[in-house]
Design an enzyme around this catalytic site. Structure first.
Site, short mmCIF file in Angstrom:
data_model
loop_
_atom_site.label_atom_id
_atom_site.label_comp_id
_atom_site.label_asym_id
_atom_site.label_seq_id
_atom_site.Cartn_x
_atom_site.Cartn_y
_atom_site.Cartn_z
N CYS A 2 -9.81 27.50 -0.92
CA CYS A 2 -11.22 27.83 -1.35
C CYS A 2 -11.56 28.84 -2.31
CB CYS A 2 -12.02 28.23 -0.11
SG CYS A 2 -11.66 26.92 1.40
N ARG A 27 -9.31 25.44 -7.05
CA ARG A 27 -8.95 25.91 -5.81
C ARG A 27 -9.14 25.26 -4.40
NH1 ARG A 27 -7.33 31.52 -6.21
NH2 ARG A 27 -7.42 31.43 -4.25
N TRP A 79 -12.05 24.02 0.24
CA TRP A 79 -10.60 23.07 0.49
C TRP A 79 -10.63 23.03 2.04
CZ3 TRP A 79 -6.04 23.22 3.17
CH2 TRP A 79 -5.45 22.22 3.16
N ASN A 105 -12.52 32.18 2.96
CA ASN A 105 -11.48 31.49 2.55
C ASN A 105 -10.13 32.09 3.49
OD1 ASN A 105 -9.23 30.38 1.29
ND2 ASN A 105 -8.87 31.72 -0.54
N GLY A 106 -9.51 31.22 4.05
CA GLY A 106 -8.63 31.53 4.93
C GLY A 106 -8.71 30.59 6.26
N GLU A 490 11.01 16.75 -8.99
CA GLU A 490 9.87 17.34 -9.87
C GLU A 490 9.01 16.07 -10.42
OE1 GLU A 490 8.26 19.82 -9.61
OE2 GLU A 490 6.81 19.78 -11.48
N LYS A 494 5.32 14.90 -9.16
CA LYS A 494 4.03 14.86 -10.39
C LYS A 494 3.39 13.55 -10.10
CE LYS A 494 3.67 18.06 -11.18
NZ LYS A 494 4.43 19.38 -10.51
N GLU A 497 1.60 13.27 -6.61
CA GLU A 497 0.32 14.12 -6.44
C GLU A 497 -0.88 13.91 -7.30
OE1 GLU A 497 0.53 18.29 -7.02
OE2 GLU A 497 2.12 18.12 -8.76
N HIS A 513 23.30 5.28 -0.31
CA HIS A 513 23.44 5.58 0.88
C HIS A 513 22.17 5.38 1.81
CE1 HIS A 513 27.59 7.67 0.44
NE2 HIS A 513 26.98 8.03 -0.70
N LYS A 612 -4.97 24.10 -5.78
CA LYS A 612 -3.96 24.92 -6.53
C LYS A 612 -3.35 25.82 -6.05
CE LYS A 612 -2.37 25.64 -10.47
NZ LYS A 612 -1.19 24.61 -10.97
O1 M6R Z 1 1.67 28.92 -6.61
P1 M6R Z 1 3.01 28.12 -6.16
O2 M6R Z 1 3.94 28.02 -7.26
O3 M6R Z 1 3.54 29.23 -5.08
O4 M6R Z 1 2.71 26.81 -5.45
C1 M6R Z 1 3.57 26.06 -5.01
C2 M6R Z 1 3.20 24.66 -4.66
O5 M6R Z 1 1.94 24.63 -3.78
C3 M6R Z 1 2.89 24.06 -5.96
O6 M6R Z 1 3.71 23.97 -6.79
C4 M6R Z 1 2.40 22.56 -5.65
O7 M6R Z 1 3.51 21.84 -5.13
C5 M6R Z 1 2.04 21.92 -6.94
N1 M6R Z 1 0.82 21.19 -6.91
C6 M6R Z 1 3.02 20.94 -7.77
O8 M6R Z 1 2.42 20.58 -8.75
#
Ligand code: M6R
Length: 617
Positions: A2, A27, A79, A105-106, A490, A494, A497, A513, A612
């Site tokens: 949030c 956020r 969020w 937030n939290g 990675e 990408k 997500e 495997h 984020k």
């Molecule tokens: O801010 P951080 O690097 O700690 O965040 C970690 C993950 O939440 C972040 O890398 C997330 O996986 C991204 N959306 C990936 O693109």
């Protein structure tokens, strides 16, 4: 998670809050709302985006005018944790008489118990959120003792609360103040001329002022037009340092790109130079990392390095493992921060724990850091956001200097983290495992990376065409070995997500495997097949996929004609030694994911269900 924003001054608060919420939307974007003090207390909140909220305000006719008269207020972009994204669950939440408004937030972990007690006292709840319990609790305490005022009522309420919070509270009874509190969810106060801003990060503040104060956990503040008083929740006054923000508005705008993610992908050549700037002396074969200098001897003597992180930062950590083990010969373990904390890990005083986080606020990473510190390990941070909680709580650290990353999918932060880890590994190797001449060669190669990234970016049109061919695929497999294995993970992250296509990353040799069972003509397989010591083996894996009719997209080195004969598509990247390869091989995967997602009409910068910075566990 949030986004929180608050304003008190002499300007149109509603406009400033909405503008601030736009900047914070990365956020959380399930719903948005504002509450302003305009004689009374006016609230506007609803499911959906901030621009939809803006439209609703414009359509609200007469009340719009009175909302714009307010010069203090709070805003929130959500969020969802407790309760679905809906109008009723949107913040701000109000006390029963509508006189107090709260944004949060939290997670309030004991909200059920608080709610039950309040219901027994006759309180009605109009949302499913944990946050609403808090506004009624404040109201209940204040109603019992009207003389104590808002600040004391909030303080008393917080004694009953378990969990994490970043909070802003306003009341029409005390209309010239905003009460804020922080435990586990970041809050920043921006100091203007006769006006003050509050936000969950600096993005909505930077266009108004560069002077900020970062609240620490367990602190509260009362912010008025005349200033602020910061105390602990136990009511002890705190003297706080005023920091200067080191970025400007241009850094958080799209700058002509269609999406932040694309802008951030294209920023990488500059970012990589920024990471090295002032730290690398090429001619001397020297690296200077100011933030860890005082602890260098101890770092070099450590018996083991443990890297903790989440998501993309965890992938960077895996590359860090390979780099530190190869260059400095120190054993490295890499843990998901979320698992580390709950598996009773063995941590000794001789260990170094490195936490990696773009935001510096990820709850799991922060918890891992605190555990490691408790156990006496030397805790070092690699963070992007200056002044973030993780940056402040680690004993020493290295900033990645990637600039604000707004796209939810991390791109430039990843390559900046890998570059920092490369520099760290070389630093740890100095005087132990590598000569100055060797370090010089590695630095020289790193120095050439930004120009090579530029060359890859020039192939964007061709990558877009490949993306069009595969935009309707339902699954993807990403395979790589050695340094390219974390890149495969990675690349898959990408894609999934932002495009919602199921994608898996695997070490190429593991395909036999299990995952090979999935291969058929509908399964595109991305091979990262650069010329390193496992190249020949990866070629065999490509053959295995082809003979099962899988489609092959290869990332290969320029001049590799053999792979051109085997793969359906090849994206060429410049030749490089294995340790720098991830900085190159990840770029086409970022672009491919981006284009596939845009072809599918996905909201690339704000993928569904994600936020984020993940500030809840
Ligand atoms: O801010 P951080 O690097 O700690 O965040 C970690 C993950 O939440 C972040 O890398 C997330 O996986 C991204 N959306 C990936 O693109």
């Amino acid at each position: 998670m949030c986004g929180i924003v608050g304003y008190i001054g002499s300007k149109d608060a509603a406009e400033l809050l909405l503008n601030g919420l736009q900047r914070l939307e990365y956020r959380g974007y399930d719903s948005a709302g504002i509450a302003v003090l305009n004689g009374g207390l006016s609230v506007l909140k609803q499911k959906g985006s901030v621009s939809e909220l803006e439209k609703a305000l414009k359509n609200s006719g007469q009340s719009e005018q009175s909302i714009h008269e307010a010069t203090a207020g709070i805003g929130h972009t959500r969020w969802a944790t407790h309760g679905d994204p809906s109008d009723r669950n949107a913040h701000p939440h109000l006390s029963a008489d509508g006189g107090i408004a709260l944004i949060h937030n939290g997670i309030i972990e004991n909200y059920s118990a608080i709610k039950k007690e309040l219901i027994s006292k006759g309180y009605h709840f109009s949302s499913d959120t944990d946050s609403e319990a808090l506004v009624h609790l404040i109201d209940s305490i204040w109603s019992d003792k009207p003389e104590i005022g808002l600040e004391a009522a909030v303080r008393a309420a917080l004694y009953h609360v378990e969990g994490a919070y970043g909070l802003c509270i306003i009341s029409q009874q005390e209309p010239d103040k905003i009460v804020v509190a922080r435990k586990g969810s970041p809050l920043v106060i921006g100091i203007g001329e006769g006006e003050y801003f509050i936000a969950s990060d600096a993005a909505p503040i930077v266009e108004h002022t560069k002077k900020v104060i970062y609240l620490s956990d367990g602190e509260m503040a009362v912010v008025t037009r005349d200033g602020y008083v910061i105390k602990t929740i136990e009511n002890i006054t705190q003297e706080k340092h005023i920091s200067e923000l080191d970025f400007d508005l241009a850094k958080i705008e799209k700058g002509g790109f269609e999406h932040f993610m694309l802008k951030e992908i294209y920023e990488q050549p500059t970012v990589l130079q920024d990471v090295m700037r002032g730290r690398v002396r090429l001619d001397e074969g020297q690296v200077r990392l100011g933030g860890i200098e005082d602890y260098l001897d101890r770092l070099k003597l450590s018996s083991r390095v443990i890297i903790c992180a989440c998501g993309t930062s965890w992938h960077a950590g895996l590359i860090g493992e390979y780099l530190i083990e190869e260059f400095a010969r120190i054993p490295v373990e890499v843990d998901y921060a979320s698992e580390f904390r709950y598996r009773n890990p063995v941590i000794t005083k001789d260990d170094v724990v490195i936490v990696i986080s773009q935001s510096g606020e990820t709850a799991d990473t922060l918890a891992a850091l605190r555990l490691a510190r408790e156990k006496g390990a030397l805790v070092m941070g690699i963070c992007n956001v200056v002044g973030s909680t993780i940056a402040r709580e680690t004993l020493c650290g290295i900033y990645t200097h990637a600039g604000p990353e707004i796209g939810v999918a991390s791109t430039k932060a990843f390559t900046a983290q890998v570059t920092v880890l490369y520099l760290l590994a070389l630093t740890l190797s100095k005087g132990r495992t590598m000569s100055r001449e060797e370090i010089k060669l590695y630095l020289k190669e790193l120095n050439g990376v930004p120009e090579k990234v530029e060359r890859i970016l020039k192939q964007d049109d061709m990558i877009l065409e490949i993306a069009e061919d595969y935009k309707d695929a339902r699954n993807f497999l990403y395979l790589g070995r050695g340094y390219n294995f974390p890149v495969a993970l990675e690349g898959a992250l990408k894609l999934k997500e932002i495009s919602y296509i199921h994608a898996e990353g695997y070490p190429a040799a593991e395909m036999k495997h299990g995952p090979i069972a999935l291969i058929d003509e509908d399964m595109p397989v991305i091979f990262i097949a650069t010329r390193d010591n496992s190249y020949a083996k990866v070629l065999s894996n490509i053959e295995e996929v082809r003979s099962r009719k899988g489609k092959v997209i290869a990332i290969a080195n320029e001049g590799d004609e053999e792979i051109g004969r085997l793969a359906d598509h090849v994206i060429y990247i410049p030749a490089a030694s294995a340790p720098v390869t991830p900085l190159l091989s990840v770029i086409p995967l970022q672009l491919l994911a981006y284009h596939i997602a845009t072809f599918r009409g996905c909201n690339v910068d704000r993928p569904r269900n994600l936020a984020k910075s993940v500030t809840v566990e």
